[in-house]
Write a protein that holds these residues in place. Structure first.
Motif, PDB file in Angstrom:
ATOM      1  N   GLU A 126      -1.902   7.834   4.873  1.00  0.00           N
ATOM      2  CA  GLU A 126      -0.731   8.529   5.972  1.00  0.00           C
ATOM      3  C   GLU A 126       0.363   8.895   4.911  1.00  0.00           C
ATOM      4  N   VAL A 127       0.572  10.201   5.157  1.00  0.00           N
ATOM      5  CA  VAL A 127       1.861  10.875   4.576  1.00  0.00           C
ATOM      6  C   VAL A 127       3.021  10.240   5.107  1.00  0.00           C
ATOM      7  N   VAL A 128       3.891   9.486   4.278  1.00  0.00           N
ATOM      8  CA  VAL A 128       5.065   8.939   4.654  1.00  0.00           C
ATOM      9  C   VAL A 128       6.294   9.854   4.647  1.00  0.00           C
ATOM     10  N   ALA A 129       6.240  10.468   3.463  1.00  0.00           N
ATOM     11  CA  ALA A 129       7.299  11.452   3.066  1.00  0.00           C
ATOM     12  C   ALA A 129       6.921  12.510   2.139  1.00  0.00           C
ATOM     13  N   GLU A 130       7.355  13.736   2.079  1.00  0.00           N
ATOM     14  CA  GLU A 130       7.010  14.548   1.372  1.00  0.00           C
ATOM     15  C   GLU A 130       8.357  15.288   0.654  1.00  0.00           C
ATOM     16  N   PHE A 131       8.101  15.502  -0.392  1.00  0.00           N
ATOM     17  CA  PHE A 131       9.445  16.156  -1.266  1.00  0.00           C
ATOM     18  C   PHE A 131       9.017  17.470  -2.196  1.00  0.00           C
ATOM     19  N   GLU A 132       8.608  18.429  -1.444  1.00  0.00           N
ATOM     20  CA  GLU A 132       7.802  19.428  -2.014  1.00  0.00           C
ATOM     21  C   GLU A 132       8.830  20.210  -3.107  1.00  0.00           C
ATOM     22  N   SER A 133       9.980  20.037  -3.019  1.00  0.00           N
ATOM     23  CA  SER A 133      10.698  20.554  -4.282  1.00  0.00           C
ATOM     24  C   SER A 133      10.671  20.083  -5.676  1.00  0.00           C
ATOM     25  N   VAL A 134       9.937  18.752  -5.762  1.00  0.00           N
ATOM     26  CA  VAL A 134       9.856  18.155  -6.950  1.00  0.00           C
ATOM     27  C   VAL A 134       8.391  17.757  -6.973  1.00  0.00           C
ATOM     28  N   ASP A 135       7.542  18.318  -6.032  1.00  0.00           N
ATOM     29  CA  ASP A 135       6.101  18.169  -6.037  1.00  0.00           C
ATOM     30  C   ASP A 135       5.639  16.571  -5.831  1.00  0.00           C
ATOM     31  N   LEU A 136       6.456  15.855  -5.249  1.00  0.00           N
ATOM     32  CA  LEU A 136       6.005  14.547  -4.864  1.00  0.00           C
ATOM     33  C   LEU A 136       5.876  13.959  -3.449  1.00  0.00           C
ATOM     34  N   ALA A 137       4.972  13.261  -3.376  1.00  0.00           N
ATOM     35  CA  ALA A 137       4.427  12.586  -1.665  1.00  0.00           C
ATOM     36  C   ALA A 137       4.578  11.191  -1.907  1.00  0.00           C
ATOM     37  N   LEU A 138       4.996  10.654  -0.916  1.00  0.00           N
ATOM     38  CA  LEU A 138       4.814   8.962  -0.428  1.00  0.00           C
ATOM     39  C   LEU A 138       3.765   8.923   0.345  1.00  0.00           C
ATOM     40  N   LEU A 139       2.936   8.309   0.295  1.00  0.00           N
ATOM     41  CA  LEU A 139       1.640   7.669   1.122  1.00  0.00           C
ATOM     42  C   LEU A 139       1.777   6.321   1.410  1.00  0.00           C
ATOM     43  N   LYS A 140       0.883   6.004   2.459  1.00  0.00           N
ATOM     44  CA  LYS A 140       0.881   4.698   3.086  1.00  0.00           C
ATOM     45  C   LYS A 140      -0.659   4.570   3.199  1.00  0.00           C
ATOM     46  N   ALA A 141      -1.287   3.435   2.699  1.00  0.00           N
ATOM     47  CA  ALA A 141      -2.863   3.053   2.680  1.00  0.00           C
ATOM     48  C   ALA A 141      -2.986   2.199   4.076  1.00  0.00           C
ATOM     49  N   GLY A 164       0.563  -1.192  -0.066  1.00  0.00           N
ATOM     50  CA  GLY A 164       0.109  -0.117  -0.066  1.00  0.00           C
ATOM     51  C   GLY A 164       0.536   1.226  -0.115  1.00  0.00           C
ATOM     52  N   TYR A 165       1.815   1.385  -0.553  1.00  0.00           N
ATOM     53  CA  TYR A 165       2.700   2.511  -0.740  1.00  0.00           C
ATOM     54  C   TYR A 165       2.399   3.394  -2.036  1.00  0.00           C
ATOM     55  N   ILE A 166       1.946   4.459  -1.870  1.00  0.00           N
ATOM     56  CA  ILE A 166       1.449   5.309  -3.123  1.00  0.00           C
ATOM     57  C   ILE A 166       2.283   6.364  -3.423  1.00  0.00           C
ATOM     58  N   ILE A 167       2.545   6.943  -4.707  1.00  0.00           N
ATOM     59  CA  ILE A 167       2.832   8.057  -5.079  1.00  0.00           C
ATOM     60  C   ILE A 167       1.915   9.071  -5.388  1.00  0.00           C
ATOM     61  N   THR A 168       2.140  10.165  -5.176  1.00  0.00           N
ATOM     62  CA  THR A 168       0.961  11.195  -5.855  1.00  0.00           C
ATOM     63  C   THR A 168       1.787  12.659  -5.840  1.00  0.00           C
ATOM     64  N   ASN A 169       1.044  13.631  -6.046  1.00  0.00           N
ATOM     65  CA  ASN A 169       1.892  15.022  -6.083  1.00  0.00           C
ATOM     66  C   ASN A 169       1.542  15.671  -4.810  1.00  0.00           C
ATOM     67  N   HIS A 170       2.813  16.303  -4.375  1.00  0.00           N
ATOM     68  CA  HIS A 170       2.686  17.074  -3.075  1.00  0.00           C
ATOM     69  C   HIS A 170       1.508  17.990  -2.976  1.00  0.00           C
ATOM     70  N   HIS A 171       1.166  18.887  -4.130  1.00  0.00           N
ATOM     71  CA  HIS A 171       0.219  19.937  -4.010  1.00  0.00           C
ATOM     72  C   HIS A 171      -1.173  19.235  -3.833  1.00  0.00           C
ATOM     73  N   VAL A 172      -1.316  17.941  -4.145  1.00  0.00           N
ATOM     74  CA  VAL A 172      -2.617  17.426  -3.938  1.00  0.00           C
ATOM     75  C   VAL A 172      -2.908  17.189  -2.276  1.00  0.00           C
ATOM     76  N   ILE A 173      -1.826  16.889  -1.724  1.00  0.00           N
ATOM     77  CA  ILE A 173      -2.145  16.394  -0.157  1.00  0.00           C
ATOM     78  C   ILE A 173      -1.686  17.647   0.717  1.00  0.00           C
TER      79      ILE A 173
END
Length: 281
Positions: free
Chosen positions: A144-159, A116-125
């Motif tokens: 659940e937000v696992v990691a935020e990489f705002e400089s490249v607009d990515l985020a790693l989520l956990k279901a 359940g690890y998921i990649i999305t855009n940082h600006h979505v969450i």
């Protein structure tokens, strides 16, 4: 939107691809469709009754009697998605596409692991609201937000399951080890544009471009990208994710193009994160 930092022809980036479809953009898209050169028609002619049905739905849509869902571009990509979904590979990819909702924002994410690890855009969450995740077949999960990489607009989520049970056996997409492509290479992308979900489409990689307020180059895509496509995976012909859609922009040479973050940036961020969390020996 990007800031005018240099006060000279700043890049105007539409990175709000998760927002609702506005009337102004609807008219702009209709005008854009009207101005396109019409290809020579072959085969059966599109029935007049279907044209008038679409026109009536569009009129009702504009005056807000029903939700803003139908548009000519929408009909186009629905037909395209239905056509692509007959491909067994595309049909398999669609199972890993996740609806990501946080407050009033809605975008796309994609599963990269069975747990359940998921990649999305940082600006979505990035609004601090509760995150909900929906898989096409497995249903709803808490995010659940696992990691935020705002400089490249990515985020790693956990279901996380609402009942607290272990998350396992979820569909997932493989990530390319690096972002490599040929000019005008054919790719697919799948997301949740407008008010639809799991819509498959296709396009071509134009190449890299540099944005005013980014330190890294991003990919330009010749592809029909709409609100809701933020976080959509760009998938090569080997079935690997090479980039993540995050915005659109207008370029003089190419017109309106999609922008995507190379997946290699995600790998670099994860590696740096793991190194920073490793205790000194």
């Amino acid at each position: 939107m990007s800031e005018d930092r240099n006060n000279q022809n700043p890049d105007i980036i539409d990175d709000d691809l998760y927002e609702e479809f506005e009337d102004e953009e609807l008219f702009e898209l209709l005008e854009e469709e009207r101005r396109k050169p019409k290809p020579e028609k072959k085969g059966p002619v599109f029935p007049k009754w279907a044209f008038w049905l679409i026109a009536i739905m569009m009129f009702i849509n504009v005056i807000a009697i029903i939700p803003k869902t139908f548009s000519l571009p929408a009909v186009d990509f629905l037909f395209k998605s239905a056509q692509l979904s007959t491909n067994s590979d595309i049909n398999t990819y669609q199972r890993s596409i996740v609806v990501v909702e946080s407050g009033k924002s809605k975008g796309t994410g994609f599963s990269i692991s069975e747990d359940g690890y998921i990649i999305t855009n940082h600006h979505v969450i990035d609004n601090g609201e509760k995150i909900s995740l929906a898989y096409p077949e497995e249903g709803l999960f808490q995010g659940e937000v696992v990691a935020e990489f705002e400089s490249v607009d990515l985020a790693l989520l956990k279901a996380r399951r609402v009942d607290g049970k272990k998350v396992e056996d979820l569909p997932s997409l493989p990530l390319a080890e690096e972002t490599s492509f040929k000019e005008r290479e054919h790719v697919h992308f799948i997301g949740n544009p407008l008010r639809f979900t799991g819509i498959a489409n296709e396009g071509e990689v134009i190449g890299y471009t540099r944005l005013d307020d980014w330190e890294e180059d991003v990919l330009m895509l010749d592809a029909p990208i709409y609100h809701g496509n933020s976080g959509s995976p760009v998938i090569n012909m080997e079935g690997e994710v090479i980039a993540v859609v995050f915005a659109t922009i207008k370029r003089e040479q190419h017109g309106k193009v999609g922008l995507a973050i190379p997946i290699s940036y995600y790998h670099h961020k994860i590696e740096n994160l793991e190194e920073s969390q490793t205790p000194d020996q």
